[in-house]
Design an enzyme around this catalytic site. Structure first.
Site, PDB file in Angstrom:
ATOM      1  N   LEU A  62       1.166  -1.280   0.225  1.00 24.20           N
ATOM      2  CA  LEU A  62       0.041  -0.177  -0.172  1.00 24.20           C
ATOM      3  C   LEU A  62       1.008   1.364  -0.003  1.00 24.20           C
ATOM      4  O   LEU A  62       1.578   1.462   0.551  1.00 24.20           O
ATOM      5  CB  LEU A  62      -0.780   0.066   1.341  1.00 24.20           C
ATOM      6  CG  LEU A  62      -2.144   1.316   1.581  1.00 24.20           C
ATOM      7  CD1 LEU A  62      -2.632   1.539   0.005  1.00 24.20           C
ATOM      8  CD2 LEU A  62      -2.140   1.050   2.890  1.00 24.20           C
ATOM      9  N   ASP A  63       0.608   2.229  -0.947  1.00 28.10           N
ATOM     10  CA  ASP A  63       1.126   3.224  -0.958  1.00 28.10           C
ATOM     11  C   ASP A  63       2.642   3.226  -1.019  1.00 28.10           C
ATOM     12  O   ASP A  63       3.627   4.269  -0.723  1.00 28.10           O
ATOM     13  CB  ASP A  63       1.161   4.181  -0.194  1.00 28.10           C
ATOM     14  CG  ASP A  63      -0.393   4.750  -0.344  1.00 28.10           C
ATOM     15  OD1 ASP A  63      -0.614   5.172  -1.246  1.00 28.10           O
ATOM     16  OD2 ASP A  63      -1.327   5.090   0.881  1.00 28.10           O
ATOM     17  N   GLU A  64       3.272   2.078  -1.722  1.00 24.53           N
ATOM     18  CA  GLU A  64       4.740   1.974  -2.284  1.00 24.53           C
ATOM     19  C   GLU A  64       5.432   2.008  -3.442  1.00 24.53           C
ATOM     20  O   GLU A  64       6.284   1.303  -3.144  1.00 24.53           O
ATOM     21  CB  GLU A  64       4.949   1.076  -0.939  1.00 24.53           C
ATOM     22  CG  GLU A  64       4.901   1.220   1.388  1.00 24.53           C
ATOM     23  CD  GLU A  64       5.633   0.765   2.526  1.00 24.53           C
ATOM     24  OE1 GLU A  64       6.162  -0.649   1.410  1.00 24.53           O
ATOM     25  OE2 GLU A  64       5.141   0.690   3.330  1.00 24.53           O
TER      26      GLU A  64
END
Length: 290
Positions: free
Chosen positions: A233-235
C-alpha cells in the site's frame, strides 16, 4: 504545446537490458535499416544495477514500413542483447479509466486537460463507489459507472472493474483519489498500468483528516506523490512528487486547498509521462525520461 505526432509514422521505442557495449549502435543501426529518423533519444546507465535504459522517439520516412515490420525487425536485436522492450505509435492516445470517490479535484483536472488536448489520453469511462461526480462525467460526455464497494461485495466490484478494463481496451487505470484499497490480486493484474496519487504526509499522518493533523504539528511542506500501484500500500515505484511551502498562518482548510492543487499537478504529470512512454520501472523505483 509541441506538434502532435504523425499517426502511423512516429513511434516510441523503450527498452531496458543488462548493460554492455554496442547497445546504442545496435538500436541506431536497426532504425537506419528501417528508414527511421531519430527525433529524440534519451538513455540512462544504472551502474549500481548494471542495467541500461533507453527511450527513442523516431519517425519513419518509408510508407511501406509498418509497425509490424518494426516489431519483427527489432526481435533479433532484442534477443541478442536480452532486451525487454515496447514499441508504441506516438500518436495513439492511451485509453485511461479514471477511478474516484468523494474528492473530485484530480478527476476534474484530468478531464479538463484531456478535453483541451494537453494530455494524449482518452477517457472511455469513470468508475466510482459513489455518485457524487456523475454529473461532471456527463458534462464531459464520459460514461460513468457506479460500482459500490462493501466488504461483502469487494470481490464482485473488482471483477466488474476488470471486465470494464478488458471490454474498453484500457491501457491505464488512474486512482484519482479513489479511497478504496485494491486487493493484492487486482494490483498484480494491473501491474505497471495503474497510477495512484496521495498526499505526502503518508505514513506520518493517516486517517480521515491528515491536513488537520499536519496543521497541529506545524508542517512546513505540503506535497503529493504519484506512484504505480502495487500490493504494498502506497509503496509502489514513484513517478513524480512535488511540494509547496506553508507556514503557521495557513489554516487547515488552506492546507487542504494547497494540497489538492499539488495533487492534481503531480498526478497530471505522472499520467502525461506514462502516456508518452517516458516511465520505465527499475526494480522498486522508476527511470523517468522527461
Amino acid at each position: 504545446m509541441s506538434p502532435r505526432p504523425q499517426p502511423g509514422r512516429e513511434f516510441v521505442l523503450t527498452l531496458s537490458c543488462p548493460d554492455r557495449a554496442g547497445l546504442v549502435h545496435a538500436v541506431s543501426s536497426f532504425l537506419v535499416t528501417h528508414s527511421g529518423n531519430i527525433l529524440e533519444s534519451q538513455q540512462f546507465d544504472d551502474r549500481l544495477q548494471d542495467r541500461f535504459f533507453m527511450r527513442v522517439h523516431f519517425d519513419v520516412s518509408d510508407p511501406g514500413v509498418s509497425p509490424e515490420d518494426l516489431r519483427t525487425g527489432f526481435g533479433p536485436v532484442a534477443e541478442a542483447y536480452r532486451i525487454t522492450w515496447q514499441l508504441h505509435d506516438a500518436s495513439t492516445p492511451t485509453r485511461t479509466l479514471v477511478m474516484v470517490s468523494k474528492f473530485g479535484h484530480c478527476l476534474n483536472d484530468l478531464l479538463f486537460r484531456t478535453s483541451t488536448g494537453a494530455l494524449n489520453i482518452e477517457i472511455p469511462a469513470i468508475v466510482s463507489n459513489h455518485r457524487d461526480f456523475e454529473a461532471l462525467a456527463r458534462n464531459y460526455g464520459v460514461p460513468f459507472h457506479h460500482i459500490p464497494v462493501t466488504p461483502q461485495t469487494k470481490a464482485e466490484a473488482e471483477a466488474r472493474l476488470l471486465r470494464l478494463v478488458d471490454e474498453l481496451d484500457v491501457g491505464l487505470v488512474v486512482l484519482a483519489r479513489y479511497m478504496q484499497i485494491l486487493s493484492d490480486d487486482l494490483c498484480k493484474k494491473l501491474d505497471g498500468r495503474a497510477i495512484n496519487i496521495h498526499h505526502s504526509f503518508l505514513p506520518s499522518f493517516k486517517g480521515a483528516k491528515p491536513y488537520v493533523q499536519a496543521h497541529q504539528r506545524g508542517v512546513k511542506l505540503v506535497g503529493a506523490t504519484a506512484h504505480y500501484v502495487t500490493p504494498d500500500l502506497d509503496e509502489g515505484p514513484i513517478i513524480e512528487q512535488d511540494v509547496v511551502r506553508v507556514h503557521h498562518r495557513h489554516a487547515p482548510d488552506e492546507l487542504v486547498a494547497l494540497g489538492r492543487d499539488v495533487e492534481a499537478q503531480v498526478l497530471a504529470r505522472a499520467v502525461e509521462w506514462h502516456s508518452e512512454s517516458r516511465v520505465l520501472v527499475n526494480g522498486h523505483c522508476t527511470v523517468v525520461f522527461r
